[in-house]
Design an enzyme around this catalytic site. Structure first.
Site, PDB file in Angstrom:
ATOM      1  N   ASP A  88      -7.950  -7.183   0.341  1.00  0.00           N
ATOM      2  CA  ASP A  88      -7.136  -7.235   1.546  1.00  0.00           C
ATOM      3  C   ASP A  88      -7.961  -6.690   2.694  1.00  0.00           C
ATOM      4  OD1 ASP A  88      -5.901  -4.441   2.783  1.00  0.00           O
ATOM      5  OD2 ASP A  88      -6.608  -4.222   0.716  1.00  0.00           O
ATOM      6  N   HIS A 125      -6.879 -20.007  12.100  1.00  0.00           N
ATOM      7  CA  HIS A 125      -8.179 -20.471  11.625  1.00  0.00           C
ATOM      8  C   HIS A 125      -8.856 -19.439  10.731  1.00  0.00           C
ATOM      9  CE1 HIS A 125     -12.275 -21.809  11.347  1.00  0.00           C
ATOM     10  NE2 HIS A 125     -12.655 -20.635  11.844  1.00  0.00           N
ATOM     11  N   CYS A 175      -7.554 -26.450   9.353  1.00  0.00           N
ATOM     12  CA  CYS A 175      -6.425 -25.775   9.991  1.00  0.00           C
ATOM     13  C   CYS A 175      -6.074 -26.470  11.306  1.00  0.00           C
ATOM     14  CB  CYS A 175      -6.755 -24.306  10.237  1.00  0.00           C
ATOM     15  SG  CYS A 175      -7.796 -23.993  11.692  1.00  0.00           S
ATOM     16  N   ASP A 196       0.864  -1.176   0.000  1.00  0.00           N
ATOM     17  CA  ASP A 196       0.000   0.000   0.000  1.00  0.00           C
ATOM     18  C   ASP A 196       0.903   1.230   0.000  1.00  0.00           C
ATOM     19  OD1 ASP A 196      -1.814   2.007   0.516  1.00  0.00           O
ATOM     20  OD2 ASP A 196      -2.921   0.886   2.023  1.00  0.00           O
ATOM     21  N   SER A 197       0.501   2.269  -0.692  1.00  0.00           N
ATOM     22  CA  SER A 197       1.355   3.446  -0.869  1.00  0.00           C
ATOM     23  C   SER A 197       1.540   4.269   0.391  1.00  0.00           C
ATOM     24  CB  SER A 197       0.760   4.354  -1.954  1.00  0.00           C
ATOM     25  OG  SER A 197      -0.448   4.943  -1.484  1.00  0.00           O
ATOM     26  N   GLY A 198       0.725   4.027   1.413  1.00  0.00           N
ATOM     27  CA  GLY A 198       0.776   4.840   2.626  1.00  0.00           C
ATOM     28  C   GLY A 198      -0.287   5.908   2.676  1.00  0.00           C
ATOM     29  N   GLY A 199      -0.972   6.125   1.559  1.00  0.00           N
ATOM     30  CA  GLY A 199      -1.957   7.195   1.486  1.00  0.00           C
ATOM     31  C   GLY A 199      -3.080   7.038   2.490  1.00  0.00           C
ATOM     32  N   PHE A 200      -3.619   5.828   2.626  1.00  0.00           N
ATOM     33  CA  PHE A 200      -4.748   5.616   3.533  1.00  0.00           C
ATOM     34  C   PHE A 200      -4.344   5.888   4.979  1.00  0.00           C
ATOM     35  CE2 PHE A 200      -7.230   2.941   6.418  1.00  0.00           C
ATOM     36  CZ  PHE A 200      -8.511   3.350   6.105  1.00  0.00           C
ATOM     37  N   CYS A 207     -13.224 -27.183   8.699  1.00  0.00           N
ATOM     38  CA  CYS A 207     -11.925 -26.519   8.487  1.00  0.00           C
ATOM     39  C   CYS A 207     -10.778 -27.478   8.791  1.00  0.00           C
ATOM     40  CB  CYS A 207     -11.836 -25.282   9.379  1.00  0.00           C
ATOM     41  SG  CYS A 207     -10.288 -24.368   9.209  1.00  0.00           S
ATOM     42  N   CYS A 264      -8.495 -26.263  14.282  1.00  0.00           N
ATOM     43  CA  CYS A 264      -9.720 -27.061  14.203  1.00  0.00           C
ATOM     44  C   CYS A 264      -9.456 -28.561  14.247  1.00  0.00           C
ATOM     45  CB  CYS A 264     -10.488 -26.715  12.933  1.00  0.00           C
ATOM     46  SG  CYS A 264     -11.198 -25.045  12.964  1.00  0.00           S
ATOM     47  N   GLY A 286     -11.497   4.260  -1.593  1.00  0.00           N
ATOM     48  CA  GLY A 286     -12.540   5.115  -1.047  1.00  0.00           C
ATOM     49  C   GLY A 286     -13.828   4.400  -0.697  1.00  0.00           C
ATOM     50  N   ASP A 301      -2.250   8.129  -3.393  1.00  0.00           N
ATOM     51  CA  ASP A 301      -3.519   8.822  -3.612  1.00  0.00           C
ATOM     52  C   ASP A 301      -4.050   9.380  -2.305  1.00  0.00           C
ATOM     53  OD1 ASP A 301      -4.209   6.390  -2.377  1.00  0.00           O
ATOM     54  OD2 ASP A 301      -6.199   6.411  -3.285  1.00  0.00           O
ATOM     55  N   GLN A 359     -10.829   6.773  -7.552  1.00  0.00           N
ATOM     56  CA  GLN A 359     -11.506   7.496  -6.485  1.00  0.00           C
ATOM     57  C   GLN A 359     -12.766   8.156  -7.051  1.00  0.00           C
ATOM     58  OE1 GLN A 359     -10.992   7.307  -3.349  1.00  0.00           O
ATOM     59  NE2 GLN A 359      -8.919   6.492  -3.168  1.00  0.00           N
TER      60      GLN A 359
END
Length: 380
Positions: free
Chosen positions: A271, A340, A311, A93-97, A309, A314, A221, A147, A194
């Site tokens: 994500d 899990h 994993c 992620d660019s860091g913008g958020f 599941c 479980c 956004g 952004d 956006q």
């Protein structure tokens, strides 16, 4: 020779599609969910454990890594993959958020964003060019354009001003990315659409980004407080306008039923911190909905968290034991429940891919929603 970036659609079902992204560090099966490794680690998980769930790609974060341990140090130590022992693709992620969330500590100008570090209070300027440089130092496989994540709610004028700034930053991100020729020759750059909830602004953003040219396109956004109905409405008018020969990534989503609905509308990548954050706070995801493992109803329950599941949480431990660990504040409780949850999310993505390939997505989605809403069964 492995490709720099190659996306192939294998099957479609309505707007949904399944396919593969091929990169030098491996293949990414889509639709894909990317576990979030914000600070160079998926919290409470070993990298090999994350891989065992079926994850093909992780997400790292420019903002957090630039502050600690710094991109320069990671580069000196051989790059983010070597640093965290993950040899498959990483999207950063660019860091913008993250910067935009520092509402009282940052100032936006045409140049970029000046903000105050949450670690030591120092003032830092993050620009599109600097974001590209940091992601290059990290040796990211998929780089995100810098952004402004438009807040919600926003008036149309506010959304327009924010979107147009992001489009100017997108061009600067492309230029900055291209300037690192050696890194650009083996990686990919995604632009971010956006425009808030406004159809014409989303269309203008898509047109601006496609004119610049990117390897993939993210929808930004959303998942910022607008609610599922509004999010789906925005996707309904946005997705048909998106390029069809590149991956489409919905940032920060989300809840399992959000993912199913977004896949139906043509999203390829996701994500979210939800499965890992929930694992650390006692919430587990099951095919019959989310459950609170702190609740006393689990204290004598010998069943697994989810019988379907595979994993370790479980197959090797009971709900009673996981409940005990969480109530006692033991680290193993967070580890098992996180494992899990990540397995649940990767199983969901595998089921979605299979349903699309079989042309039965609508049936699977209806079945998933019905079972997920049915609620957990009480122990005998």
């Amino acid at each position: 020779m492995k490709p720099r970036f190659e996306y192939t659609v294998h099957a479609t079902d309505g707007m949904a599609r399944t396919g593969v992204i091929k990169m030098k560090r491996g293949e990414i099966r889509t639709p894909a969910f990317m576990p979030v490794g914000t600070a160079g680690t998926v919290k409470a998980m070993m990298p090999e454990s994350v891989r065992s769930t079926g994850a093909d790609i992780l997400l790292g974060n420019t903002y957090h890594l630039m502050l600690r341990p710094t991109a320069e140090r990671i580069q000196k130590l051989g790059g983010l993959h070597k640093f965290m022992n993950w040899d498959r693709p990483i999207l950063t992620d660019s860091g913008g958020f993250q910067v935009m969330s520092l509402t009282e500590l940052r100032k936006i100008t045409e140049e970029g964003v000046t903000f105050q570090s949450h670690l030591d209070g120092s003032r830092i300027l993050l620009t599109p060019e600097r974001s590209m440089e940091i992601q290059r130092m990290l040796d990211s496989d998929i780089v995100m354009a810098f952004d402004e994540c438009t807040p919600f709610p926003a008036t149309e004028d506010q959304a327009r001003e924010s979107m147009e700034l992001s489009m100017r930053w997108a061009q600067r991100s492309r230029n900055g990315f291209n300037s690192g020729e050696e890194h650009a020759s083996r990686t990919a750059l995604f632009g971010i659409v956006q425009g808030s909830v406004y159809e014409d602004l989303r269309f203008k953003s898509i047109d601006a980004l496609t004119e610049i040219g990117f390897d993939g396109y993210a929808v930004g956004g959303l998942a910022v407080g607008e609610g599922q109905e509004t999010m789906f409405r925005v996707l309904d008018f946005t997705m048909p306008r998106m390029p069809k020969d590149t991956p489409r990534y919905l940032m920060g989503v989300g809840k399992p039923d959000d993912i199913v609905g977004a896949v139906e509308r043509g999203i390829d990548m996701f994500d979210c911190v939800m499965p890992t954050r929930s694992g650390r706070t006692g919430q587990g995801f099951t095919r019959r909905g989310a459950i609170n493992m702190k609740n006393a109803r689990h204290k004598d329950d010998t069943r697994p968290i989810d019988a379907s599941c595979a994993c370790p949480a479980c197959t090797q431990y009971s709900r009673a034991y996981v409940h005990h660990l969480i109530k006692a504040g033991e680290i193993l409780g967070a580890m098992l429940l996180t494992w899990h949850n990540l397995q649940f999310y990767q199983d969901l993505m595998a089921n979605l891919r299979d349903a699309i390939a079989a042309g039965k997505l609508s049936e699977y989605a209806a079945s998933f929603r019905a079972e997920y809403a049915s609620g957990d069964i009480d122990p005998l």
